[in-house]
Motif scaffolding. Structure first.
Motif, PDB file in Angstrom:
ATOM      1  N   ARG A 248       0.835  -1.201   0.000  1.00 18.89           N
ATOM      2  CA  ARG A 248       0.000   0.000   0.000  1.00 18.89           C
ATOM      3  C   ARG A 248       0.875   1.259   0.000  1.00 18.89           C
ATOM      4  NH1 ARG A 248      -3.521   2.910  -2.140  1.00 18.89           N
ATOM      5  NH2 ARG A 248      -4.585   4.399  -0.773  1.00 18.89           N
ATOM      6  N   GLU A 281      -4.184   6.999   6.836  1.00 21.77           N
ATOM      7  CA  GLU A 281      -5.129   6.042   6.270  1.00 21.77           C
ATOM      8  C   GLU A 281      -5.284   4.836   7.178  1.00 21.77           C
ATOM      9  OE1 GLU A 281      -5.100   4.939   1.899  1.00 21.77           O
ATOM     10  OE2 GLU A 281      -4.377   3.054   2.782  1.00 21.77           O
ATOM     11  N   THR A 282      -4.180   4.348   7.725  1.00 21.09           N
ATOM     12  CA  THR A 282      -4.218   3.178   8.599  1.00 21.09           C
ATOM     13  C   THR A 282      -5.001   3.477   9.866  1.00 21.09           C
ATOM     14  OG1 THR A 282      -2.082   2.420   7.736  1.00 21.09           O
ATOM     15  CG2 THR A 282      -2.801   1.504   9.849  1.00 21.09           C
ATOM     16  N   SER A 283      -4.773   4.651  10.450  1.00 17.10           N
ATOM     17  CA  SER A 283      -5.499   5.024  11.666  1.00 17.10           C
ATOM     18  C   SER A 283      -6.994   5.102  11.419  1.00 17.10           C
ATOM     19  CB  SER A 283      -4.985   6.366  12.197  1.00 17.10           C
ATOM     20  OG  SER A 283      -3.630   6.273  12.602  1.00 17.10           O
ATOM     21  N   ALA A 284      -7.372   5.551  10.208  1.00 16.76           N
ATOM     22  CA  ALA A 284      -8.798   5.672   9.885  1.00 16.76           C
ATOM     23  C   ALA A 284      -9.431   4.314   9.594  1.00 16.76           C
ATOM     24  CB  ALA A 284      -8.978   6.599   8.681  1.00 16.76           C
ATOM     25  N   ASN A 285      -8.716   3.452   8.876  1.00 20.18           N
ATOM     26  CA  ASN A 285      -9.282   2.170   8.436  1.00 20.18           C
ATOM     27  C   ASN A 285      -9.106   1.047   9.449  1.00 20.18           C
ATOM     28  OD1 ASN A 285      -9.991   3.456   6.069  1.00 20.18           O
ATOM     29  ND2 ASN A 285      -8.237   2.677   4.912  1.00 20.18           N
ATOM     30  N   ALA A 286      -8.067   1.128  10.249  1.00 14.25           N
ATOM     31  CA  ALA A 286      -7.785   0.074  11.241  1.00 14.25           C
ATOM     32  C   ALA A 286      -7.361   0.730  12.547  1.00 14.25           C
ATOM     33  CB  ALA A 286      -6.698  -0.868  10.731  1.00 14.25           C
ATOM     34  N   ALA A 348     -14.407  -0.260  16.145  1.00 15.92           N
ATOM     35  CA  ALA A 348     -13.672  -0.725  14.963  1.00 15.92           C
ATOM     36  C   ALA A 348     -12.386  -1.427  15.380  1.00 15.92           C
ATOM     37  CB  ALA A 348     -13.368   0.450  14.045  1.00 15.92           C
TER      38      ALA A 348
END
Length: 524
Positions: A248, A281-286, A348
């Protein structure tokens, strides 16, 4: 990075410009009060060009005294996310360390080596809060602080995309830390330090580095005691996840796998910008996971550190570990996505835990959630985040280590009236000024706007004397009438609660600890 042992001694110099000979050449520092200080001593060559994604290499030697009175470049990062002097410049020539010493002659002194935090992507040893002068003077110890590579340059595992022409090595930030510790082993005697009495200490990702290095065969023997303040010990990921993150990263950086060598040539801040975007992005998705973090590579990190502690594979050394009472509150206050602090983000995170641990039944997960009555509110969400990210992993690490080596556990509970009023409390990082004795290092520091300075200074003195006694003797001895702090074991789980008045309490978080158990995030 192995060096021949240094036999260098302090060279003659003006009292205010102390010169010490190192294995690579002489360095000139300066006097600050009773302490001599050297800034930005290179422990490795600048990792530029063909060295950008490779293990640290020895710096070129020099003959004339090198001026080490100013800070050099700091590890490439986005300035403004942590309190850093705006005059400091990010750059790749960042593999250097600082030394504070009471004297370069006489009996060798204990050495304390600091590893700064910053989620493996931010921070520098040049931050004012980490100035080691007061600690050095109070304890008659040599203090060292180091820089290491961050973000994509230090903690994104691109090794799965290596080619014969462009090799990417794993865990470069940890390799840098090991190289710095090797420099200490080989050179610190010339600064008045005892290479056989080195304590490594760190906070947040610096503490995560400490707990990871404690299970790394490559770091064995480089330090003889360790202190981990708020370690995210479980934020170490497997090779498969590391390769996925790297894939990614290449997409965000606009680099095709077949053209991966471009990363060696890209402007360094473009490399960092892509890793910052991936981190967001990682903090938002995972939620609750990091993009840049150590990976299990079978070399520097042979296995998951928490599992290694549980199996008795950590280095046999004295150890202090602990957390702050309200770790997550800071992330809410500064609106940082690095730790989930809202009910939605925490839910989440819990779903992610369940996906990563298919043996964790829905009933078991529900049991954990039910232990937090305010889980639908920010207060309950932050409590879960604190425990998942810091408290439980630290307890699991302490349990494993205490089975074979002296271990002490603490919880930092103190907050000044202003921090309580701001609902920050004893949150992540608030113990740092107490450890170093450096208060008021922020441009605008509200810590004492409602008073509390005298109490804070008293608490700071107690913490410093315990840390210093540990560095000198391997035991955080009670000094000046301080509360005796017994070792931690699984029978009594005695924990030092640090506050206006210290207290030793048996298993203060028992109900939550038993609810979580030791298999949820421990990895096997």
């Amino acid at each position: 990075m192995d060096l021949e042992p240094s036999v260098a001694v302090a060279a003659e110099a003006e009292p205010d410009s102390p010169i010490v000979a190192t294995a690579y050449g002489p360095v000139r520092g300066f006097r600050a009060g009773k302490t001599s200080m050297w800034r930005s001593i290179p422990y490795a060559a600048a990792p530029v060009g063909s060295l950008r994604f490779r293990s640290p290499q020895a710096p070129e030697s020099w003959d004339d005294p090198r001026d080490c009175t100013e800070y050099g470049q700091i590890a490439p990062q986005t300035i403004g996310k942590v309190p850093i002097d705006p005059n400091l410049t990010p750059g790749e020539d960042c593999l250097w360390l600082n030394v504070w010493s009471p004297a370069t002659d006489g009996e060798p002194r204990p050495v304390m080596v600091w590893i700064h935090g910053g989620a493996y992507c931010l921070g520098t040893s040049a931050q004012k809060i980490y100035d080691g002068r007061l600690l050095s003077e109070l304890g008659d110890v040599v203090v060292v602080s180091m820089n290491y590579r961050l973000g994509a340059l230090g903690f994104i595992d691109l090794s799965s995309f290596s080619t014969p022409d462009h090799i990417f090595e794993t865990n470069l930030g940890l390799r840098d830390q090991i190289a710095a510790l090797e420099w200490v082993r080989d050179n610190i005697a010339a600064f008045g330090g005892d290479p056989g009495a080195v304590t490594v200490f760190g906070e947040s990702s610096g503490a995560g580095s400490v707990t990871t290095l404690m299970t790394s065969p490559r770091a064995a023997g480089l330090f003889h005691g360790a202190i981990a303040q708020s370690s995210p010990a479980t934020s170490v990921y497997g090779a498969e996840r590391g390769a996925s993150v790297a894939r990614r990263y290449l997409e965000i950086a606009g680099v095709e796998p077949a053209d991966v060598g471009r990363l060696y040539e890209m402007p360094v801040m473009e490399v960092i910008a892509a890793s910052d975007a991936l981190s967001d992005e990682t903090s938002a998705n995972a939620p609750g996971t990091l993009a840049a973090a150590p990976v299990v590579d079978g070399d520097i990190v042979p296995g998951y550190p928490v599992a290694a502690f549980k199996k008795g594979l950590s280095h046999r050394i004295p150890f202090i570990i602990g957390t702050n009472e309200e770790e997550a509150a800071l992330f809410r206050f500064i609106k940082s996505p690095l730790l989930p602090v809202t009910p939605d983000a925490v839910n989440a995170m819990l779903r992610g835990i369940a996906e990563d641990h298919p043996d964790l039944s829905p009933e078991r997960l529900a049991e954990i959630i039910s232990a937090y009555p305010d889980v639908a509110k920010a207060k309950g969400a932050m409590a879960i985040s604190t425990d998942a990210g810091f408290r439980m992993p630290s307890l699991w690490v302490a349990e494993g280590h205490s089975r074979h080596s002296p271990t002490w556990f603490y919880r930092f509970d103190h907050a000044t009236p202003m921090l309580k009023a701001a609902r920050v409390g004893a949150s992540h990082g608030t113990e740092l000024p107490y450890v170093f004795g450096n208060f008021g290092t922020l441009n605008v520091d509200p810590t004492f706007w409602l008073g509390g300075r005298k109490t804070a200074l008293e608490i700071s003195g107690r913490i410093q004397r315990r840390w210093l006694a540990f560095a000198a003797h391997g035991v955080p001895a009670a000094i000046d009438g301080s509360k005796h702090w017994p070792p931690y074991d699984e029978a009594k789980r005695l924990t030092l609660l640090i506050d206006t008045a210290d207290a030793v309490v048996a298993d203060p978080d028992r109900s939550l600890r038993e609810t979580w158990g030791d298999e949820v995030l421990g990895f096997s």
